[in-house]
Design an enzyme around this catalytic site. Structure first.
Site, PDB file in Angstrom:
ATOM      1  N   ARG A  15       0.846  -1.199   0.000  1.00  0.00           N
ATOM      2  CA  ARG A  15       0.000   0.000   0.000  1.00  0.00           C
ATOM      3  C   ARG A  15       0.887   1.257   0.000  1.00  0.00           C
ATOM      4  NH1 ARG A  15      -0.546   4.599   2.679  1.00  0.00           N
ATOM      5  NH2 ARG A  15      -0.263   3.567   4.682  1.00  0.00           N
ATOM      6  N   ASP A  16       1.547   1.520   1.093  1.00  0.00           N
ATOM      7  CA  ASP A  16       2.351   2.740   1.214  1.00  0.00           C
ATOM      8  C   ASP A  16       3.500   2.733   0.197  1.00  0.00           C
ATOM      9  OD1 ASP A  16       3.835   4.943   2.210  1.00  0.00           O
ATOM     10  OD2 ASP A  16       3.183   4.540   4.237  1.00  0.00           O
ATOM     11  N   HIS A 207       4.294   4.069  12.792  1.00  0.00           N
ATOM     12  CA  HIS A 207       4.585   3.928  11.357  1.00  0.00           C
ATOM     13  C   HIS A 207       5.643   4.993  11.073  1.00  0.00           C
ATOM     14  CE1 HIS A 207       2.788   3.773   7.068  1.00  0.00           C
ATOM     15  NE2 HIS A 207       3.588   4.821   7.020  1.00  0.00           N
ATOM     16  N   HIS A 209       8.650   6.620   8.889  1.00  0.00           N
ATOM     17  CA  HIS A 209       9.413   6.748   7.644  1.00  0.00           C
ATOM     18  C   HIS A 209      10.869   7.011   7.995  1.00  0.00           C
ATOM     19  CE1 HIS A 209       6.363   6.537   4.409  1.00  0.00           C
ATOM     20  NE2 HIS A 209       5.575   6.672   5.454  1.00  0.00           N
ATOM     21  N   CYS A 240       4.358   9.361   0.804  1.00  0.00           N
ATOM     22  CA  CYS A 240       3.026   9.896   0.539  1.00  0.00           C
ATOM     23  C   CYS A 240       3.117  10.898  -0.608  1.00  0.00           C
ATOM     24  CB  CYS A 240       2.495  10.584   1.793  1.00  0.00           C
ATOM     25  SG  CYS A 240       0.946  11.443   1.508  1.00  0.00           S
ATOM     26  N   ASN A 249       9.627   3.946   4.068  1.00  0.00           N
ATOM     27  CA  ASN A 249       9.424   3.487   5.447  1.00  0.00           C
ATOM     28  C   ASN A 249      10.673   2.778   5.950  1.00  0.00           C
ATOM     29  OD1 ASN A 249       6.328   3.517   6.334  1.00  0.00           O
ATOM     30  ND2 ASN A 249       6.448   3.203   4.124  1.00  0.00           N
TER      31      ASN A 249
HETATM   32  N1  COA Z   1     -13.012   5.106  -4.785  1.00  0.00           N
HETATM   33  C1  COA Z   1     -13.225   5.357  -6.108  1.00  0.00           C
HETATM   34  N2  COA Z   1     -13.557   6.548  -6.596  1.00  0.00           N
HETATM   35  C2  COA Z   1     -13.715   7.540  -5.706  1.00  0.00           C
HETATM   36  C3  COA Z   1     -13.532   7.347  -4.329  1.00  0.00           C
HETATM   37  C4  COA Z   1     -13.156   6.075  -3.869  1.00  0.00           C
HETATM   38  N3  COA Z   1     -12.918   5.821  -2.599  1.00  0.00           N
HETATM   39  N4  COA Z   1     -13.751   8.505  -3.701  1.00  0.00           N
HETATM   40  C5  COA Z   1     -14.085   9.411  -4.641  1.00  0.00           C
HETATM   41  N5  COA Z   1     -14.062   8.823  -5.855  1.00  0.00           N
HETATM   42  C6  COA Z   1     -14.354   9.444  -7.156  1.00  0.00           C
HETATM   43  C7  COA Z   1     -15.714  10.062  -7.173  1.00  0.00           C
HETATM   44  O1  COA Z   1     -16.679   9.134  -7.560  1.00  0.00           O
HETATM   45  C8  COA Z   1     -15.549  11.165  -8.185  1.00  0.00           C
HETATM   46  O2  COA Z   1     -15.559  10.623  -9.473  1.00  0.00           O
HETATM   47  P1  COA Z   1     -16.191  11.424 -10.714  1.00  0.00           P
HETATM   48  O3  COA Z   1     -15.333  12.654 -10.871  1.00  0.00           O
HETATM   49  O4  COA Z   1     -16.043  10.463 -11.845  1.00  0.00           O
HETATM   50  O5  COA Z   1     -17.578  11.724 -10.327  1.00  0.00           O
HETATM   51  C9  COA Z   1     -14.124  11.644  -7.933  1.00  0.00           C
HETATM   52  O6  COA Z   1     -13.450  10.547  -7.323  1.00  0.00           O
HETATM   53  C10 COA Z   1     -14.064  12.858  -7.017  1.00  0.00           C
HETATM   54  O7  COA Z   1     -14.832  12.572  -5.853  1.00  0.00           O
HETATM   55  P2  COA Z   1     -14.863  13.540  -4.607  1.00  0.00           P
HETATM   56  O8  COA Z   1     -15.694  12.922  -3.550  1.00  0.00           O
HETATM   57  O9  COA Z   1     -15.223  14.930  -5.073  1.00  0.00           O
HETATM   58  O10 COA Z   1     -13.383  13.470  -4.123  1.00  0.00           O
HETATM   59  P3  COA Z   1     -12.309  14.636  -3.994  1.00  0.00           P
HETATM   60  O11 COA Z   1     -11.852  15.075  -5.319  1.00  0.00           O
HETATM   61  O12 COA Z   1     -12.785  15.637  -2.996  1.00  0.00           O
HETATM   62  O13 COA Z   1     -11.094  13.798  -3.327  1.00  0.00           O
HETATM   63  C11 COA Z   1     -10.671  11.854  -1.977  1.00  0.00           C
HETATM   64  C12 COA Z   1     -11.247  13.234  -2.026  1.00  0.00           C
HETATM   65  C13 COA Z   1     -10.624  11.424  -0.515  1.00  0.00           C
HETATM   66  C14 COA Z   1     -11.566  10.905  -2.760  1.00  0.00           C
HETATM   67  C15 COA Z   1      -9.255  11.826  -2.618  1.00  0.00           C
HETATM   68  O14 COA Z   1      -8.537  12.946  -2.176  1.00  0.00           O
HETATM   69  C16 COA Z   1      -8.494  10.575  -2.288  1.00  0.00           C
HETATM   70  O15 COA Z   1      -8.880   9.488  -2.695  1.00  0.00           O
HETATM   71  N6  COA Z   1      -7.377  10.701  -1.546  1.00  0.00           N
HETATM   72  C17 COA Z   1      -6.592   9.580  -1.124  1.00  0.00           C
HETATM   73  C18 COA Z   1      -5.188  10.003  -0.909  1.00  0.00           C
HETATM   74  C19 COA Z   1      -4.298   8.859  -0.472  1.00  0.00           C
HETATM   75  O16 COA Z   1      -4.564   7.697  -0.682  1.00  0.00           O
HETATM   76  N7  COA Z   1      -3.180   9.220   0.145  1.00  0.00           N
HETATM   77  C20 COA Z   1      -2.204   8.289   0.557  1.00  0.00           C
HETATM   78  C21 COA Z   1      -2.618   7.448   1.692  1.00  0.00           C
HETATM   79  S1  COA Z   1      -2.291   8.224   3.213  1.00  0.00           S
HETATM   80 ZN    ZN Z   2       3.529   6.028   5.307  1.00  0.00          ZN
END
Ligand code: COA
Ligand code: ZN
Length: 301
Positions: A15-16, A207, A209, A240, A249
């Protein structure tokens, strides 16, 4: 006793680690790496993320990675989510333990998941309600420093932890997302949470890094303060994409080597782990950032 008899390591490489690599990794390789790591005895692993594919395209195949496994005990497999949609995807493909990520610092939470911390907490509350049987581990990012805000105060850490506990979270991982912690700070934070949350049945983990080479020193201090749960990544992968400067990590092989030589059990086969590290290097061409490898694992060459 100065050190625990046994560590519980959660492997986070799939994942990370994979989330930090831009070049697409074939799903079959991801499936393979997870299988090999479970075979090596990793007790628990973050095997996939269920986040927006627009945020991190590399993690878009979470369901397929889960489907590719023959995991007898699904409690060993953890999936990461940052919203209800992700939690639903994880639940529907069989994940029963979720890593839910919130940052201790507001600026990193906004950068990482485009939400304020309060909005993330609301999302957590909804997940609790929609999936009452899902185990939830809170991963508290930037608990030891933020790439945007700098120092993170104890109150900020406790602000998020208090709310998470109120919503029934019983497992909390303090994350040094940018590898800025130093041993005295780790001691302070670990002592603080143990004091503030004394009597609460919380499983605490770290956790760390290794950006500045201090993850092992920080781990030792945490072990001396009674912690025995750590998250590490094979080959020292990790980082990240939403935290500038974040890098790998602590390598799982480095922690396993250190633990075994200190007489601390991990349940992990070190030689198998080193083979997986080499496999990742061969398949992905990425740099292996562990210090322990087939040459250094032996005392005498
Ligand atoms: N799985 C699949 N698609 C997703 C989703 C999920 N969990 N969450 C949102 N989406 C899709 C929505 O359906 C939407 O799609 P569309 O544009 O086709 O309609 C799009 O993503 C935007 O959705 P929205 O709710 O407006 O999200 P956002 O743009 O505000 O982003 C997150 C918020 C949380 C979804 C996004 O920032 C994210 O996934 N971040 C994860 C970051 C990460 O993993 N960091 C490392 C780990 S610590
Ligand atoms: Zn991490």
């Amino acid at each position: 006793m100065e050190y625990p008899e046994k560590l519980v390591i959660t492997e986070v490489g799939p994942r990370d680690g994979f989330q930090s690599l831009k070049k697409w990794i074939d799903t079959s390789i991801k499936v393979d790496v997870v299988r090999k790591l479970f075979h090596a005895g990793v007790p628990r692993m973050e095997i996939a993320s269920f986040i927006s594919p627009k945020a991190i395209p590399q993690m878009s195949d979470g369901e397929e990675v889960v489907a590719g496994q023959k995991i007898q005990d699904m409690d060993r497999a953890v999936g990461l989510a940052a919203n209800v949609k992700g939690a639903r995807r994880a639940w529907e493909c069989g994940i029963r333990t979720l890593t839910f990520v919130i940052s201790a610092s507001e600026a990193h939470n906004l950068s990482n998941v485009k939400k304020t911390r309060d909005q993330s907490i609301q999302e957590l509350a909804q997940i609790r309600e929609a999936f009452p049987e899902m185990g939830i581990k809170l991963s508290l990012a930037t608990a030891f420093g933020c790439p945007f805000e700098g120092e993170v105060k104890d109150q900020e850490i406790c602000y998020v932890i208090d709310k998470a506990i109120a919503y029934g979270v019983t497992e909390i991982c303090l994350c040094d997302t940018i590898g800025s912690a130093v041993p005295s700070q780790v001691r302070h934070v670990v002592d603080t949470i143990q004091e503030v949350y004394e009597g609460k049945a919380i499983l605490w983990s770290l956790h760390l890094h290794n950006t500045r080479g201090l993850a092992a020193a920080n781990t030792i201090v945490a072990m001396q303060r009674g912690l025995r749960r750590f998250e590490t990544a094979v080959a020292g992968l990790g980082g990240c994409p939403f935290a500038p400067g974040a890098s790998g990590n602590m390598a799982t092989e480095d922690l396993v080597y250190m633990a075994h030589r200190m007489g601390i059990e991990t349940g992990i086969n070190l030689m198998e782990l080193l083979e997986i590290s080499e496999y990742i290097h061969e398949q992905l061409g990425c740099r292996v950032d562990g210090r322990i490898n087939m040459k250094t694992v032996h005392l005498v060459q």
